[in-house]
Motif scaffolding. Structure first.
Motif, mmCIF file in Angstrom:
data_model
loop_
_atom_site.group_PDB
_atom_site.id
_atom_site.type_symbol
_atom_site.label_atom_id
_atom_site.label_comp_id
_atom_site.label_asym_id
_atom_site.label_seq_id
_atom_site.Cartn_x
_atom_site.Cartn_y
_atom_site.Cartn_z
ATOM 1 N N HIS A 1 0.872 3.979 -3.227
ATOM 2 C CA HIS A 1 0.576 5.421 -3.140
ATOM 3 C C HIS A 1 1.712 6.240 -3.754
ATOM 4 C CE1 HIS A 1 -2.907 5.482 -0.460
ATOM 5 N NE2 HIS A 1 -2.305 4.696 0.402
ATOM 6 N N ARG A 2 2.926 5.875 -3.324
ATOM 7 C CA ARG A 2 4.087 6.665 -3.751
ATOM 8 C C ARG A 2 4.334 6.527 -5.240
ATOM 9 N NH1 ARG A 2 4.251 5.640 1.494
ATOM 10 N NH2 ARG A 2 5.590 6.828 2.933
ATOM 11 N N ALA A 3 4.139 5.311 -5.789
ATOM 12 C CA ALA A 3 4.345 5.114 -7.227
ATOM 13 C C ALA A 3 3.350 5.971 -8.010
ATOM 14 C CB ALA A 3 4.198 3.634 -7.577
ATOM 15 N N LYS B 1 -4.326 7.302 17.003
ATOM 16 C CA LYS B 1 -4.522 8.281 15.930
ATOM 17 C C LYS B 1 -4.616 7.615 14.571
ATOM 18 C CE LYS B 1 -2.156 11.564 18.788
ATOM 19 N NZ LYS B 1 -0.831 11.510 19.379
ATOM 20 N N LYS B 2 -4.870 6.329 14.550
ATOM 21 C CA LYS B 2 -4.977 5.603 13.283
ATOM 22 C C LYS B 2 -6.428 5.637 12.787
ATOM 23 C CE LYS B 2 -0.688 4.684 12.789
ATOM 24 N NZ LYS B 2 0.035 5.269 11.671
ATOM 25 N N GLU B 3 -6.782 4.730 11.876
ATOM 26 C CA GLU B 3 -8.112 4.728 11.281
ATOM 27 C C GLU B 3 -9.203 4.649 12.353
ATOM 28 O OE1 GLU B 3 -5.352 3.485 10.172
ATOM 29 O OE2 GLU B 3 -5.424 2.956 8.044
ATOM 30 N N ILE C 1 4.125 -0.446 13.491
ATOM 31 C CA ILE C 1 2.943 0.325 13.870
ATOM 32 C C ILE C 1 1.656 -0.262 13.262
ATOM 33 C CG2 ILE C 1 3.249 2.068 12.031
ATOM 34 C CD1 ILE C 1 2.105 2.767 15.644
ATOM 35 N N ASP C 2 1.732 -0.793 12.045
ATOM 36 C CA ASP C 2 0.523 -1.343 11.421
ATOM 37 C C ASP C 2 0.266 -2.802 11.802
ATOM 38 O OD1 ASP C 2 0.080 1.059 10.157
ATOM 39 O OD2 ASP C 2 1.042 0.462 8.277
ATOM 40 N N GLU C 3 1.273 -3.449 12.391
ATOM 41 C CA GLU C 3 1.134 -4.881 12.684
ATOM 42 C C GLU C 3 0.755 -5.143 14.142
ATOM 43 O OE1 GLU C 3 4.257 -3.869 10.971
ATOM 44 O OE2 GLU C 3 2.942 -3.963 9.235
ATOM 45 N N ALA D 1 7.499 9.878 15.077
ATOM 46 C CA ALA D 1 8.028 8.920 14.094
ATOM 47 C C ALA D 1 6.919 8.675 13.089
ATOM 48 C CB ALA D 1 8.426 7.623 14.790
ATOM 49 N N SER D 2 7.033 9.279 11.907
ATOM 50 C CA SER D 2 5.972 9.125 10.916
ATOM 51 C C SER D 2 6.526 9.232 9.499
ATOM 52 C CB SER D 2 4.898 10.201 11.112
ATOM 53 O OG SER D 2 4.072 10.266 9.959
ATOM 54 N N ALA D 3 6.382 8.141 8.757
ATOM 55 C CA ALA D 3 6.844 8.142 7.365
ATOM 56 C C ALA D 3 5.957 9.030 6.503
ATOM 57 C CB ALA D 3 6.842 6.718 6.820
ATOM 58 N N GLN D 4 4.717 9.198 6.907
ATOM 59 C CA GLN D 4 3.832 10.070 6.127
ATOM 60 C C GLN D 4 4.291 11.516 6.237
ATOM 61 O OE1 GLN D 4 -0.119 9.230 7.565
ATOM 62 N NE2 GLN D 4 -0.227 7.271 6.497
ATOM 63 N N VAL D 5 4.622 11.931 7.449
ATOM 64 C CA VAL D 5 5.067 13.315 7.643
ATOM 65 C C VAL D 5 6.406 13.532 6.935
ATOM 66 C CG1 VAL D 5 5.749 15.037 9.357
ATOM 67 C CG2 VAL D 5 3.806 13.525 9.806
ATOM 68 N N LYS E 1 0.835 -1.210 0.000
ATOM 69 C CA LYS E 1 0.000 0.000 0.000
ATOM 70 C C LYS E 1 0.870 1.262 0.000
ATOM 71 C CE LYS E 1 -2.821 0.701 3.675
ATOM 72 N NZ LYS E 1 -2.713 2.089 4.183
ATOM 73 N N SER E 2 1.883 1.288 0.855
ATOM 74 C CA SER E 2 2.739 2.476 0.932
ATOM 75 C C SER E 2 3.425 2.738 -0.406
ATOM 76 C CB SER E 2 3.815 2.289 2.007
ATOM 77 O OG SER E 2 3.221 2.241 3.271
ATOM 78 N N ILE E 3 3.947 1.663 -1.013
ATOM 79 C CA ILE E 3 4.675 1.836 -2.278
ATOM 80 C C ILE E 3 3.695 2.193 -3.400
ATOM 81 C CG2 ILE E 3 6.140 0.652 -3.983
ATOM 82 C CD1 ILE E 3 7.406 -0.901 -1.671
#
Ligand code: S3P
Length: 426
Positions: free
Chosen positions: A25-27, A340-342, A313-315, A165-169, A21-23
């Motif tokens: 979005h970025r692609a 602060k997730k979904e 964090i997602d697992e 710690a946030s890859a989105q930010v 999912k992360s890749i």
């Protein structure tokens, strides 16, 4: 839709998980701002990446083909059209946060928002650094979406020490950095997923206690072919399923094994899971491999705290399900980000565990429980959160009488999840 989960006699065979999912979005985002046509192979067709694709289409980006093989006609860093309507990020935090980093560099105004859950989630974490760069971005009085962005004459580079710690930010700042005058630098204490950096060809260096990455303003994004590996965060559900259901032996093919994402495997192995990696290789700048899992007797304490939290964090929801079967203590601390997730995942997990008869302590930043002697049948509230629905769905393969409410939310990241669970089709 509610699902009564059938008990499993053992998972067998070969499984495929959606494209990461992360890749994905970025692609999609990087293809859109590249000058020329990119191709994305195995892009996830789950609802979240589709939200990114829909937003890009509203910005005038054309795509052709299926998500399995998608052509994206990039228009360069500043080639978007002003959208006629509000940009709808749906349930997707990655869409709203990363796309905002691009929108602040455009020469038109735009507004981006999401569903009820997304519009409750914190956006100050991107508003603050983007404003420091000179962006004009406004949220509600609570710093939540809708976010309204006005064009500015120029953005300037910043050096930013990440407070969370946030890859989105991090990714939002790096993307905005492409539009800024100068070199934007981001410093992280914990290295979060680094897909954006890899895809932009940036190198991260470690200096004393920081991971440091920088991006040059004006750096053009090259069109390319992206091959998206399977999503390890989706595979984690199957890893735990095959571990806790007796007589299981499965192979999950072609899974992304980026070192910032594999702590889930280390943690499961540390409590006795029988997991091995096969055919590990590099593909398109990311480590990829097949994951083989045999059922195993889990044992010991499962502790997730400190720096480990950001790595899984997602697992954490599905690791918590594994923690029900170790005969030890499961303790999750330093994890207030989960609220602060979904959904507020601490609340969601604690209340569902209590419904199952577990005695759970809840803390502001986590929870703890001992593996219960008996797990009772229960109706599980998913809180419309895909990872809560899937985690407790996996429990239902091992424990009788589990019903998942509003189970369709798995579409957010793993549309064929229930097919695997209900029909064992693979
Ligand atoms: C993501 C980063 C993480 C993760 C999310 C995807 C990304 O969020 O939970 O599912 O693609 O960058 P945070 O950056 O909020 O930790």
């Amino acid at each position: 839709m509610n699902i009564i989960v059938p008990l499993s006699k053992g998972l067998k065979g070969t499984f495929q998980v959606p494209g990461d999912k992360s890749i994905s979005h970025r692609a999609l985002l990087l293809s859109a701002i590249a000058q020329g046509t990119s191709e994305i192979i195995n892009c996830s067709r789950a609802a979240d990446p589709l939200s990114t694709k829909n937003c890009l289409e509203k910005l005038g980006i054309e795509t052709y083909g299926t998500m399995n093989q998608l052509k994206v006609i990039g228009k360069g860093l500043r080639g978007f059209h002003q959208p006629e309507t509000l940009l709808d990020a749906g349930n997707s935090g990655t869409t709203i946060r990363l796309l905002s980093g691009i929108l602040v560099g455009q020469s038109f105004a735009s507004t981006i928002a999401g569903d009820e859950s997304l519009n409750r989630r914190p956006m100050k974490r991107i508003i603050e650094p983007l404003r420091q760069m000179g962006a004009d971005i406004m949220g509600t009085e609570n710093d939540t979406a809708p976010l309204t962005i006005q064009p500015v004459k120029e953005l300037h580079a910043i050096e930013y020490v990440m407070p969370v710690a946030s890859a989105q930010v991090k990714s939002a700042i790096l993307l905005a950095g492409l539009y800024a005058e100068g070199t934007t630098v981001v410093l992280e204490r914990v290295l979060t997923r680094d897909h954006t950096e890899r895809m932009l060809g940036l190198t991260t260096r470690k200096e004393s206690s920081y991971w440091i990455v920088s991006v040059e303003g004006g750096k053009p994004v090259e069109p390319q072919q992206y091959i998206v590996p399977g999503d390890i965060s989706a595979a984690a559900f199957l890893m735990v399923a095959a571990s806790i259901v007796e007589h299981s032996e499965i192979l999950i093919e072609n899974v992304g094994l980026n070192p910032t994402r594999t702590a889930v495997i280390d943690i499961l192995q540390s409590i006795g899971a029988n997991i091995s990696i096969e055919d590990k290789r590099m593909q398109n700048g990311e480590e990829v491999g097949n994951i083989r899992i045999h059922s195993a007797e889990l044992r010991g304490n499962l502790t997730i705290s400190g720096e480990l939290v950001a790595k899984v964090i997602d697992e954490i929801p599905i690791l918590t399900i594994a923690g029900l079967f170790t005969g030890g203590v499961c303790s999750i601390r330093d994890a207030s980000e989960l609220r602060k997730k979904e959904s507020d995942r601490i609340r969601a997990i604690v209340s569902n565990l209590r419904a199952l008869g577990a005695e759970v302590e809840e803390y502001d930043d986590g929870y703890a429980f001992e593996s219960p002697r008996e797990i009772k049948p229960a109706t599980i509230e998913s809180y419309h959160d895909h990872r809560i629905a899937m985690a407790f769905g996996i429990l239902g393969l091992r424990i009788p009488g589990i019903t998942i409410l509003n189970a369709e939310c798995v579409n957010i990241s793993f549309p064929h999840f229930w097919d695997y669970i209900l029909t064992n089709q693979h």
